[in-house]
Design a protein around this motif. Structure first.
Motif, PDB file in Angstrom:
ATOM      1  N   GLU A  39     -11.458  10.732  -1.582  1.00 15.80           N
ATOM      2  CA  GLU A  39     -12.128   9.442  -1.391  1.00 15.80           C
ATOM      3  C   GLU A  39     -11.129   8.366  -0.979  1.00 15.80           C
ATOM      4  O   GLU A  39     -11.383   7.596  -0.051  1.00 15.80           O
ATOM      5  N   GLU A  40      -9.982   8.339  -1.652  1.00 17.08           N
ATOM      6  CA  GLU A  40      -8.969   7.338  -1.328  1.00 17.08           C
ATOM      7  C   GLU A  40      -8.383   7.562   0.064  1.00 17.08           C
ATOM      8  O   GLU A  40      -8.146   6.617   0.811  1.00 17.08           O
ATOM      9  N   ALA A  41      -8.149   8.834   0.402  1.00 24.04           N
ATOM     10  CA  ALA A  41      -7.592   9.149   1.721  1.00 24.04           C
ATOM     11  C   ALA A  41      -8.542   8.713   2.832  1.00 24.04           C
ATOM     12  O   ALA A  41      -8.105   8.163   3.858  1.00 24.04           O
ATOM     13  N   ALA A  42      -9.833   8.941   2.637  1.00 24.16           N
ATOM     14  CA  ALA A  42     -10.822   8.528   3.629  1.00 24.16           C
ATOM     15  C   ALA A  42     -10.899   7.008   3.721  1.00 24.16           C
ATOM     16  O   ALA A  42     -11.013   6.446   4.814  1.00 24.16           O
ATOM     17  N   LEU A  43     -10.807   6.363   2.573  1.00 22.77           N
ATOM     18  CA  LEU A  43     -10.851   4.909   2.531  1.00 22.77           C
ATOM     19  C   LEU A  43      -9.641   4.309   3.240  1.00 22.77           C
ATOM     20  O   LEU A  43      -9.768   3.365   4.027  1.00 22.77           O
ATOM     21  N   PHE A  44      -8.474   4.882   2.988  1.00 22.90           N
ATOM     22  CA  PHE A  44      -7.254   4.380   3.604  1.00 22.90           C
ATOM     23  C   PHE A  44      -7.248   4.597   5.113  1.00 22.90           C
ATOM     24  O   PHE A  44      -6.788   3.731   5.876  1.00 22.90           O
ATOM     25  N   LYS A  45      -7.772   5.722   5.551  1.00 25.32           N
ATOM     26  CA  LYS A  45      -7.843   5.999   6.987  1.00 25.32           C
ATOM     27  C   LYS A  45      -8.733   4.975   7.688  1.00 25.32           C
ATOM     28  O   LYS A  45      -8.436   4.529   8.814  1.00 25.32           O
ATOM     29  N   LYS A  46      -9.792   4.590   7.025  1.00 24.09           N
ATOM     30  CA  LYS A  46     -10.726   3.607   7.586  1.00 24.09           C
ATOM     31  C   LYS A  46     -10.142   2.206   7.539  1.00 24.09           C
ATOM     32  O   LYS A  46     -10.302   1.422   8.481  1.00 24.09           O
ATOM     33  N   ASP A  47      -9.441   1.874   6.448  1.00 27.91           N
ATOM     34  CA  ASP A  47      -8.921   0.527   6.256  1.00 27.91           C
ATOM     35  C   ASP A  47      -7.627   0.575   5.444  1.00 27.91           C
ATOM     36  O   ASP A  47      -7.662   0.702   4.219  1.00 27.91           O
ATOM     37  N   PRO A  48      -6.458   0.461   6.094  1.00 21.82           N
ATOM     38  CA  PRO A  48      -5.171   0.528   5.392  1.00 21.82           C
ATOM     39  C   PRO A  48      -4.985  -0.551   4.336  1.00 21.82           C
ATOM     40  O   PRO A  48      -4.168  -0.401   3.431  1.00 21.82           O
ATOM     41  N   SER A  49      -5.740  -1.644   4.442  1.00 23.81           N
ATOM     42  CA  SER A  49      -5.589  -2.711   3.454  1.00 23.81           C
ATOM     43  C   SER A  49      -6.262  -2.362   2.128  1.00 23.81           C
ATOM     44  O   SER A  49      -5.990  -3.007   1.107  1.00 23.81           O
ATOM     45  N   SER A  50      -7.121  -1.352   2.121  1.00 20.72           N
ATOM     46  CA  SER A  50      -7.903  -1.036   0.929  1.00 20.72           C
ATOM     47  C   SER A  50      -7.041  -0.593  -0.242  1.00 20.72           C
ATOM     48  O   SER A  50      -7.438  -0.763  -1.401  1.00 20.72           O
ATOM     49  N   LEU A  51      -5.865  -0.038   0.016  1.00 18.83           N
ATOM     50  CA  LEU A  51      -5.003   0.438  -1.064  1.00 18.83           C
ATOM     51  C   LEU A  51      -3.831  -0.497  -1.327  1.00 18.83           C
ATOM     52  O   LEU A  51      -2.828  -0.107  -1.922  1.00 18.83           O
ATOM     53  N   ASN A 100       0.848  -1.198   0.000  1.00 19.49           N
ATOM     54  CA  ASN A 100       0.000   0.000   0.000  1.00 19.49           C
ATOM     55  C   ASN A 100       0.881   1.245   0.000  1.00 19.49           C
ATOM     56  O   ASN A 100       0.482   2.306   0.488  1.00 19.49           O
ATOM     57  N   ARG A 101       2.075   1.153  -0.549  1.00 21.41           N
ATOM     58  CA  ARG A 101       3.048   2.243  -0.542  1.00 21.41           C
ATOM     59  C   ARG A 101       2.530   3.541  -1.154  1.00 21.41           C
ATOM     60  O   ARG A 101       2.957   4.626  -0.753  1.00 21.41           O
ATOM     61  N   ARG A 102       1.625   3.435  -2.119  1.00 22.28           N
ATOM     62  CA  ARG A 102       1.156   4.659  -2.756  1.00 22.28           C
ATOM     63  C   ARG A 102       0.387   5.555  -1.791  1.00 22.28           C
ATOM     64  O   ARG A 102       0.288   6.760  -2.006  1.00 22.28           O
ATOM     65  N   ALA A 103      -0.134   4.956  -0.716  1.00 21.44           N
ATOM     66  CA  ALA A 103      -0.825   5.767   0.294  1.00 21.44           C
ATOM     67  C   ALA A 103       0.158   6.667   1.029  1.00 21.44           C
ATOM     68  O   ALA A 103      -0.239   7.683   1.615  1.00 21.44           O
ATOM     69  N   TYR A 104       1.444   6.312   0.995  1.00 17.27           N
ATOM     70  CA  TYR A 104       2.478   7.089   1.688  1.00 17.27           C
ATOM     71  C   TYR A 104       3.339   7.906   0.734  1.00 17.27           C
ATOM     72  O   TYR A 104       4.018   8.837   1.157  1.00 17.27           O
ATOM     73  N   THR A 105       3.315   7.554  -0.550  1.00 16.16           N
ATOM     74  CA  THR A 105       4.223   8.202  -1.494  1.00 16.16           C
ATOM     75  C   THR A 105       3.515   9.016  -2.574  1.00 16.16           C
ATOM     76  O   THR A 105       4.168   9.767  -3.294  1.00 16.16           O
ATOM     77  N   GLU A 106       2.191   8.870  -2.714  1.00 21.70           N
ATOM     78  CA  GLU A 106       1.454   9.586  -3.746  1.00 21.70           C
ATOM     79  C   GLU A 106       0.366  10.460  -3.141  1.00 21.70           C
ATOM     80  O   GLU A 106      -0.070  10.239  -2.007  1.00 21.70           O
ATOM     81  N   GLN A 107      -0.078  11.424  -3.903  1.00 21.49           N
ATOM     82  CA  GLN A 107      -1.189  12.274  -3.485  1.00 21.49           C
ATOM     83  C   GLN A 107      -2.495  11.529  -3.732  1.00 21.49           C
ATOM     84  O   GLN A 107      -2.832  11.204  -4.869  1.00 21.49           O
ATOM     85  N   LEU A 108      -3.219  11.239  -2.677  1.00 26.84           N
ATOM     86  CA  LEU A 108      -4.472  10.511  -2.811  1.00 26.84           C
ATOM     87  C   LEU A 108      -5.646  11.453  -3.016  1.00 26.84           C
ATOM     88  O   LEU A 108      -5.624  12.596  -2.558  1.00 26.84           O
ATOM     89  N   SER A 109      -6.683  10.958  -3.666  1.00 27.38           N
ATOM     90  CA  SER A 109      -7.920  11.723  -3.758  1.00 27.38           C
ATOM     91  C   SER A 109      -8.572  11.736  -2.376  1.00 27.38           C
ATOM     92  O   SER A 109      -8.206  10.959  -1.491  1.00 27.38           O
TER      93      SER A 109
END
Length: 369
Positions: free
Chosen positions: A198-210, A187-196
């Protein structure tokens, strides 16, 4: 290949009923008995607290696996077993968490994921030990620690090299049959890329989602993302000819998963199972003709092993029938034996089981003869 227990708690009654109905349909379609597939079954591990995910080198002389052993570390560490003399050695550093080992097909190298470079690794170990001493009960759950990186080491555990060195969960790695490529989940893109948003909210709720499937050269270079979803794609393994990858994809609600395959460049992604339950931990038979996987179609806490043809055109066939968890299956490189992880022990802790595999019966049951 992880968080199966976490997923147990998310599956509601309607899914359970759906599973019973699906199981009934399976029983009426396929009359093969589980005893026809695995014989001479035995438990391989018993001295460790819990053990799982055993994988073999091509020559069948070595087996790597993860186990919880030492009192000073409550988390898994990676062990290498010499199958000729039975001797075992630890090849991971002993600090932090580890998971997902693999043995290089040609060289004396072991691949695994670890958090030992996390500055707080020892503090987290101490906290977990104290939690257990307090008697606090907690269901087993995977945490997708952002300090997981993928490492290789020699058979002595003395030359450890970080192959990913990127913030984010990098794990579930395996070498290709020729040892030139590594497929893994991250899920490295959650730490290295600019998320939308929607994606940021999804990742905050569930880190496995990305978490997606990636591929890279064996030295860690030329990293490429192969899947493009906002659901958990993980547990990749190469086909015996090295041309395809099998993995499992979770649904958006995290309650179901299906088995998929694709070319190693990410093209031609095919859904192999359509069970609408939790189907995961797929692994190719060395013949390349079918895939074994685990599913809870018979009850949300009762994971059983099934096989399915590589094109997903046949009805999957059940090959285990014991209550509890049976998962993380792997064939020996010669295709004659099966090793898997099961909690069919008095302590209900995961351990390794092993049995002789009936390849001809598998072909017959899937009409692949």
């Amino acid at each position: 290949m992880k968080n199966f227990t976490q997923m147990f708690s998310n599956i509601n009654a309607s899914l359970f009923i759906n599973g019973l109905l699906s199981a009934f349909l399976f029983f009426t379609v396929n009359q093969a008995s589980a005893a026809d597939f695995i014989s001479e079954e035995r438990q391989l591990s018993d001295k460790e607290v819990r053990v799982g995910e055993a994988y073999y080198r091509t020559d069948m002389k070595w087996m790597a696996y993860q186990a919880e052993v030492a009192e000073e570390n409550p988390f898994y560490q990676i062990y290498l077993k010499n199958l000729e003399n039975g001797k075992v050695r630890q090849v991971s550093p002993g600090t932090g968490k580890t998971t997902c080992s693999w043995v290089h097909p040609l060289q004396e190298k072991v691949l695994f994921s670890s958090t030992h470079d996390d500055p707080d690794a020892k503090a987290k170990m101490t906290a977990e030990i104290e939690r257990r001493k307090s008697g606090e009960r907690q269901s087993y759950a995977w945490d997708y620690d952002e300090f997981y990186d993928i490492y290789e080491t020699d058979f002595e555990g003395g030359k450890i090299k970080n192959l990913t060195n990127t913030l984010g969960y990098d794990a579930e790695a395996s070498w290709s049959p020729d040892g030139k490529l590594i497929a893994f989940a991250s899920n490295r893109r959650a730490y290295t890329e600019q998320l939308s948003e929607e994606e940021a909210a999804l990742f905050k709720k569930d880190p496995s989602s990305l978490i997606d499937i990636y591929i890279m050269n064996a030295d860690g270079s030329n990293v490429k993302r192969l899947t493009q979803t906002n659901t958990y794609d993980g547990g990749p393994f190469f086909s015996p000819d090295g041309k395809r990858i099998v993995w499992r994809r979770f649904s958006a609600n995290g309650r179901e998963a299906e088995i998929f395959t694709m070319n190693i460049d990410g093209s031609d992604q095919k859904q192999i199972t359509h069970l609408n339950m939790m189907s995961w931990a797929p692994f190719y038979h060395p013949s390349g003709k079918y895939i074994i996987f685990s599913t809870n179609i018979h009850g949300h806490r009762n994971f059983e092993l099934y096989i399915v043809d590589v094109d997903g055109k046949k009805e999957p066939v059940r090959v285990t029938d014991k209550e509890g968890f049976d998962g993380l299956p792997v064939f020996t490189p010669d295709g004659k034996y099966l090793t898997w992880t099961s909690d069919r022990t008095p302590e209900k802790k995961g351990h390794l089981f092993h049995g002789k595999w009936n390849h001809e019966k598998a072909l017959e049951s899937l009409s692949l003869n």
